[in-house]
Design a protein around this motif. Structure first.
Motif, mmCIF file in Angstrom:
data_model
loop_
_atom_site.group_PDB
_atom_site.id
_atom_site.type_symbol
_atom_site.label_atom_id
_atom_site.label_comp_id
_atom_site.label_asym_id
_atom_site.label_seq_id
_atom_site.Cartn_x
_atom_site.Cartn_y
_atom_site.Cartn_z
ATOM 1 N N VAL A 1 66.550 47.797 108.063
ATOM 2 C CA VAL A 1 66.243 47.829 109.474
ATOM 3 C C VAL A 1 65.700 49.098 109.842
ATOM 4 C CG1 VAL A 1 66.860 47.006 111.598
ATOM 5 C CG2 VAL A 1 67.866 45.998 109.697
ATOM 6 N N GLU A 2 64.560 49.049 110.805
ATOM 7 C CA GLU A 2 63.951 50.222 111.339
ATOM 8 C C GLU A 2 63.640 49.996 112.967
ATOM 9 O OE1 GLU A 2 61.070 50.707 108.411
ATOM 10 O OE2 GLU A 2 59.631 49.098 109.244
ATOM 11 N N PRO A 3 63.566 51.198 113.638
ATOM 12 C CA PRO A 3 63.522 51.098 114.985
ATOM 13 C C PRO A 3 61.823 51.306 115.340
ATOM 14 C CG PRO A 3 64.486 53.299 114.581
ATOM 15 C CD PRO A 3 64.247 52.506 113.423
ATOM 16 N N ALA B 1 58.946 60.382 108.620
ATOM 17 C CA ALA B 1 60.319 59.889 107.864
ATOM 18 C C ALA B 1 60.108 58.498 106.938
ATOM 19 C CB ALA B 1 61.418 59.579 109.090
ATOM 20 N N LYS B 2 59.187 57.714 107.378
ATOM 21 C CA LYS B 2 58.934 56.652 106.782
ATOM 22 C C LYS B 2 58.214 56.824 105.474
ATOM 23 C CE LYS B 2 59.078 52.821 106.600
ATOM 24 N NZ LYS B 2 59.797 51.742 106.135
ATOM 25 N N MET B 3 57.123 57.921 105.529
ATOM 26 C CA MET B 3 56.244 58.258 104.260
ATOM 27 C C MET B 3 57.190 58.842 103.348
ATOM 28 S SD MET B 3 53.132 60.035 106.133
ATOM 29 C CE MET B 3 52.078 58.969 107.456
ATOM 30 N N GLN C 1 60.198 58.558 102.796
ATOM 31 C CA GLN C 1 61.203 57.516 102.354
ATOM 32 C C GLN C 1 60.837 56.640 101.295
ATOM 33 O OE1 GLN C 1 62.816 54.370 105.012
ATOM 34 N NE2 GLN C 1 64.724 54.339 103.816
ATOM 35 N N VAL C 2 59.489 56.283 101.304
ATOM 36 C CA VAL C 2 58.922 55.179 100.304
ATOM 37 C C VAL C 2 57.788 56.018 99.741
ATOM 38 C CG1 VAL C 2 59.528 53.268 101.776
ATOM 39 C CG2 VAL C 2 57.505 54.034 102.197
ATOM 40 N N ARG C 3 57.766 57.246 99.818
ATOM 41 C CA ARG C 3 56.679 57.785 99.002
ATOM 42 C C ARG C 3 55.312 57.402 99.101
ATOM 43 N NH1 ARG C 3 61.019 58.038 94.934
ATOM 44 N NH2 ARG C 3 62.150 59.975 95.084
ATOM 45 N N LYS D 1 51.182 44.521 112.788
ATOM 46 C CA LYS D 1 52.056 45.832 112.702
ATOM 47 C C LYS D 1 51.362 46.977 112.291
ATOM 48 C CE LYS D 1 54.760 46.228 108.823
ATOM 49 N NZ LYS D 1 55.855 46.309 108.163
ATOM 50 N N MET D 2 51.766 48.115 112.437
ATOM 51 C CA MET D 2 51.383 49.248 111.706
ATOM 52 C C MET D 2 52.829 49.557 111.065
ATOM 53 S SD MET D 2 48.444 49.953 111.821
ATOM 54 C CE MET D 2 48.353 51.921 111.516
ATOM 55 N N GLY D 3 52.430 50.359 109.853
ATOM 56 C CA GLY D 3 53.607 50.845 108.908
ATOM 57 C C GLY D 3 53.253 52.291 108.225
ATOM 58 N N LEU D 4 54.151 53.024 107.856
ATOM 59 C CA LEU D 4 54.046 54.274 107.417
ATOM 60 C C LEU D 4 53.437 55.173 108.286
ATOM 61 C CD1 LEU D 4 53.399 53.053 103.839
ATOM 62 C CD2 LEU D 4 55.661 53.490 105.042
ATOM 63 N N THR D 5 53.600 55.165 109.642
ATOM 64 C CA THR D 5 53.057 55.896 110.679
ATOM 65 C C THR D 5 53.936 57.243 110.955
ATOM 66 O OG1 THR D 5 54.019 54.530 112.453
ATOM 67 C CG2 THR D 5 51.672 54.154 111.802
ATOM 68 N N SER D 6 55.090 57.202 110.609
ATOM 69 C CA SER D 6 55.905 58.597 110.781
ATOM 70 C C SER D 6 56.248 59.292 109.368
ATOM 71 C CB SER D 6 57.378 58.060 111.517
ATOM 72 O OG SER D 6 58.020 57.274 110.598
ATOM 73 N N ALA E 1 52.803 44.695 103.897
ATOM 74 C CA ALA E 1 53.563 45.799 104.222
ATOM 75 C C ALA E 1 54.929 45.543 104.384
ATOM 76 C CB ALA E 1 52.927 46.089 105.676
ATOM 77 N N SER E 2 55.580 44.724 103.676
ATOM 78 C CA SER E 2 57.115 44.453 103.395
ATOM 79 C C SER E 2 57.501 43.703 104.650
ATOM 80 C CB SER E 2 57.847 45.891 103.334
ATOM 81 O OG SER E 2 57.420 46.467 102.298
ATOM 82 N N CYS E 3 56.663 42.990 105.590
ATOM 83 C CA CYS E 3 57.127 42.270 106.810
ATOM 84 C C CYS E 3 58.170 41.158 106.273
ATOM 85 C CB CYS E 3 56.012 41.661 107.317
ATOM 86 S SG CYS E 3 54.993 42.311 108.358
ATOM 87 N N SER F 1 49.902 47.889 96.124
ATOM 88 C CA SER F 1 50.946 47.152 96.221
ATOM 89 C C SER F 1 51.660 46.615 97.693
ATOM 90 C CB SER F 1 52.159 47.320 95.092
ATOM 91 O OG SER F 1 51.636 47.664 93.901
ATOM 92 N N VAL F 2 52.061 47.635 98.187
ATOM 93 C CA VAL F 2 52.609 47.286 99.542
ATOM 94 C C VAL F 2 51.841 46.563 100.578
ATOM 95 C CG1 VAL F 2 52.540 49.825 100.615
ATOM 96 C CG2 VAL F 2 54.345 48.338 101.112
ATOM 97 N N VAL F 3 50.654 46.979 100.584
ATOM 98 C CA VAL F 3 49.508 46.316 101.600
ATOM 99 C C VAL F 3 49.211 45.005 100.958
ATOM 100 C CG1 VAL F 3 47.056 46.392 101.926
ATOM 101 C CG2 VAL F 3 48.211 48.443 102.236
HETATM 102 C C1 OOG Z 1 56.601 49.530 104.222
HETATM 103 C C2 OOG Z 1 56.356 49.040 105.653
HETATM 104 C C3 OOG Z 1 56.462 50.393 106.631
HETATM 105 C C4 OOG Z 1 56.856 50.931 108.943
HETATM 106 O O1 OOG Z 1 57.428 50.603 109.927
HETATM 107 O O2 OOG Z 1 56.842 51.932 108.741
HETATM 108 C C5 OOG Z 1 56.690 49.946 107.801
HETATM 109 C C6 OOG Z 1 57.887 49.593 104.023
HETATM 110 O O3 OOG Z 1 58.525 50.697 104.169
HETATM 111 O O4 OOG Z 1 58.304 48.878 102.843
HETATM 112 O O5 OOG Z 1 56.929 48.623 108.396
#
Ligand code: OOG
Ligand code: MG
Length: 262
Positions: free
Chosen positions: A106-108, A69-71, A73-75, A62-67, A161-163, A155-157
């Motif tokens: 949860v996220e789409p 809005a997400k960046m 939210q978690v800074r 999975k990729m994460g922190l690609t939008s 990535a919080s999977c 830390s999140v890596v």
């Molecule tokens: C990190 C994982 C980010 C996404 O879709 O952006 C992620 C987190 O937000 O805890 O899965």
């Protein structure tokens, strides 16, 4: 790399324990001092090997922190990746046990299933679309193992990535039949709209997230295989859930996908 191989293995074991015992721990760079991104991925890979040794099957990445809005939210503003296991994969309308998770959100997302391998560097949106068998709407359930869902990039890596879980649903579509940039999504919790977004929120095009993943993997001499599943990263911010909640993602052209918490 600054951490010793023994430290890397023991930090992976520590995070695995937090997940298994459903117990939040201080973020790794607070507890163990600073380390870099290479060490962070080394910990994530040690975690993956540990789970595989325990019988886990890797079904994709999975990729994460690609939008944005997400960046926000978690800074953390750098896209990251993590691995997906068969055990974390859930059927559409799955009912998840809330007490098996620490503080789920949860996220789409858009899910890509590959029919051909992808190797970088220089992977493009076009090569991703050509290698894609189908796309499907997905919900990711993330669950940081860190206290208060608070972390920095390394830390999140390290924490994969919080999977936690991922759910595919809706209609499986051929990439040629949809415009992934303009696909809209409405996220509902208990029937109430909690977030809205579009495919382009993810790096301008969800397939760009897959291309970026391929290039990140190429730097390690790795790639994606046919049959793998790849999640794009969330199109909107993630929403908190607790027992009794039901979340539905309504995707334009792709249908709906739901998950509930008991
Ligand atoms: C990190 C994982 C980010 C996404 O879709 O952006 C992620 C987190 O937000 O805890 O899965
Ligand atoms: Mg995600």
């Amino acid at each position: 790399m600054t951490l010793s191989p023994t430290t890397i293995v023991s930090l992976a074991e520590h995070l695995d324990g937090a997940e298994r015992h459903v117990r939040a721990v201080p973020m790794l760079t607070d507890a163990h001092g600073a380390f870099g991104l290479d060490d962070a991925y080394a910990i994530q890979h040690a975690l993956r090997r540990r789970k595989q040794a325990d019988g886990a099957r890797i079904v994709g990445l999975k990729m994460g922190l690609t939008s944005r809005a997400k960046m926000l939210q978690v800074r953390v503003d750098t896209p990251i990746y993590g691995f997906l296991t068969a055990a974390s994969s859930c059927a559409d309308r799955a009912r998840l046990q809330t007490d098996s998770l620490i503080h789920p959100r949860v996220e789409p997302e858009i899910a890509f299933s590959l029919k051909a391998p992808l190797r970088g560097p220089g992977c493009t949106i076009g090569s991703v679309l050509r290698a894609t068998d189908f796309v499907a709407p997905a919900l990711e359930v993330i669950d940081s193992r860190y206290r208060d869902f608070r972390f920095d990039l390394p830390s999140v890596v390290a924490d994969n990535a919080s999977c936690a879980r991922h759910v595919l649903g809706g209609r499986v579509r051929h990439v040629g039949d949809v415009d992934l940039r303009t696909i809209g999504v409405v996220l509902e919790r208990n029937g109430e709209i909690v977030a809205t977004g579009a495919g382009a929120a993810v790096l301008g095009h969800p397939a760009a997230a897959v291309a970026m993943l391929v290039d990140l993997l190429a730097a390690r001499g790795e790639g994606l295989d046919a049959g793998m599943l790849v999640l794009s990263g969330a199109l909107t911010e993630a929403v908190n859930v607790s027992a009794g909640d039901a979340v539905t993602g309504r995707f334009q052209d792709l249908g709906t996908v739901s998950v509930s918490f008991t």
